[in-house]
Design a protein around this motif. Structure first.
Motif, PDB file in Angstrom:
ATOM      1  N   GLN A  19      23.748  -5.399  14.838  1.00 23.87           N
ATOM      2  CA  GLN A  19      23.573  -5.572  15.504  1.00 23.87           C
ATOM      3  C   GLN A  19      22.627  -4.376  16.687  1.00 23.87           C
ATOM      4  OE1 GLN A  19      23.398  -8.393  16.679  1.00 23.87           O
ATOM      5  NE2 GLN A  19      24.592  -9.240  14.824  1.00 23.87           N
ATOM      6  N   HIS A  20      22.239  -3.229  16.752  1.00 25.66           N
ATOM      7  CA  HIS A  20      21.647  -2.084  18.300  1.00 25.66           C
ATOM      8  C   HIS A  20      21.450  -1.165  16.968  1.00 25.66           C
ATOM      9  CE1 HIS A  20      25.427  -3.872  19.573  1.00 25.66           C
ATOM     10  NE2 HIS A  20      24.821  -3.791  20.248  1.00 25.66           N
ATOM     11  N   THR A  21      20.625  -0.812  17.318  1.00 32.28           N
ATOM     12  CA  THR A  21      19.597   0.426  17.166  1.00 32.28           C
ATOM     13  C   THR A  21      19.626   1.408  18.283  1.00 32.28           C
ATOM     14  OG1 THR A  21      17.872  -0.803  15.471  1.00 32.28           O
ATOM     15  CG2 THR A  21      17.884   1.569  15.785  1.00 32.28           C
ATOM     16  N   ARG A  22      19.867   2.757  17.772  1.00 36.19           N
ATOM     17  CA  ARG A  22      19.747   3.758  19.208  1.00 36.19           C
ATOM     18  C   ARG A  22      18.876   4.461  18.535  1.00 36.19           C
ATOM     19  NH1 ARG A  22      23.896   1.728  19.865  1.00 36.19           N
ATOM     20  NH2 ARG A  22      25.087   1.080  21.900  1.00 36.19           N
ATOM     21  N   ALA A  23      17.111   5.254  19.590  1.00 33.53           N
ATOM     22  CA  ALA A  23      16.703   6.596  18.988  1.00 33.53           C
ATOM     23  C   ALA A  23      16.810   7.510  19.703  1.00 33.53           C
ATOM     24  CB  ALA A  23      14.925   5.902  18.706  1.00 33.53           C
ATOM     25  N   GLN A  45      21.862 -13.016  17.439  1.00 30.92           N
ATOM     26  CA  GLN A  45      22.868 -12.545  16.512  1.00 30.92           C
ATOM     27  C   GLN A  45      21.191 -13.769  14.926  1.00 30.92           C
ATOM     28  OE1 GLN A  45      26.070 -14.256  18.853  1.00 30.92           O
ATOM     29  NE2 GLN A  45      25.211 -16.162  18.993  1.00 30.92           N
ATOM     30  N   THR A  46      20.663 -14.861  16.073  1.00 28.97           N
ATOM     31  CA  THR A  46      20.095 -15.782  14.834  1.00 28.97           C
ATOM     32  C   THR A  46      18.850 -14.790  14.555  1.00 28.97           C
ATOM     33  OG1 THR A  46      19.139 -16.124  16.871  1.00 28.97           O
ATOM     34  CG2 THR A  46      20.853 -17.255  17.052  1.00 28.97           C
ATOM     35  N   ASP A  47      18.231 -13.854  15.135  1.00 23.86           N
ATOM     36  CA  ASP A  47      17.163 -13.274  14.107  1.00 23.86           C
ATOM     37  C   ASP A  47      18.341 -12.966  12.875  1.00 23.86           C
ATOM     38  OD1 ASP A  47      15.823 -13.459  16.491  1.00 23.86           O
ATOM     39  OD2 ASP A  47      16.211 -11.455  17.006  1.00 23.86           O
ATOM     40  N   VAL A  48      16.925 -12.478  11.764  1.00 29.50           N
ATOM     41  CA  VAL A  48      17.247 -11.874  10.408  1.00 29.50           C
ATOM     42  C   VAL A  48      17.090 -10.359  11.143  1.00 29.50           C
ATOM     43  CG1 VAL A  48      16.421 -11.143   8.145  1.00 29.50           C
ATOM     44  CG2 VAL A  48      15.556 -13.975   9.495  1.00 29.50           C
ATOM     45  N   ASN A  49      18.578 -10.057  10.209  1.00 28.67           N
ATOM     46  CA  ASN A  49      18.442  -8.085  10.283  1.00 28.67           C
ATOM     47  C   ASN A  49      16.896  -7.709   9.211  1.00 28.67           C
ATOM     48  OD1 ASN A  49      19.278  -5.940  10.537  1.00 28.67           O
ATOM     49  ND2 ASN A  49      21.120  -6.271   8.985  1.00 28.67           N
ATOM     50  N   GLN A  50      16.798  -7.015  10.594  1.00 29.68           N
ATOM     51  CA  GLN A  50      14.991  -6.203  10.193  1.00 29.68           C
ATOM     52  C   GLN A  50      14.993  -4.580  10.161  1.00 29.68           C
ATOM     53  OE1 GLN A  50      12.345  -9.594  11.382  1.00 29.68           O
ATOM     54  NE2 GLN A  50      11.582  -8.841   9.208  1.00 29.68           N
TER      55      GLN A  50
END
Length: 91
Positions: A19-23, A45-50
């Motif tokens: 669910q999360h990306t940290r940079a 949650q409804t978005d495709v995992n990209q």
């Protein structure tokens, strides 16, 4: 007039889950100091995992914060050297 070539390398690291990306962006300046900045992206949650898209968003936010920190640092150095208060222009 003498011309010199100077280069900076920005390092970017990511931590991700579903669910999360940290940079974290970090640049080492010629004076030996380092500037670090953070960015975050969340997937609905409804978005495709990209994962790549999350990385791009988190990286852009980290780089934007890095740019603001560099502007603040530079203006602090101008103020110290000139004895006056400079006014950064934010774009």
């Amino acid at each position: 007039m003498m011309h010199t070539s100077v280069g900076w390398h920005v390092e970017m690291e990511f931590r991700e889950d579903d669910q999360h990306t940290r940079a974290v962006a970090m640049v080492r300046l010629p004076d030996g100091s380092e500037v670090r900045a953070h960015g975050h992206a969340s997937r609905h949650q409804t978005d495709v995992n990209q994962p790549r898209v999350g990385e791009e968003i988190a990286a852009a936010r980290a780089l934007n914060e890095l740019a603001m920190q560099l502007l603040t640092k530079a203006h602090g150095e101008i103020d110290q050297a000139s004895g006056r208060t400079s006014h950064p222009i934010h774009v």
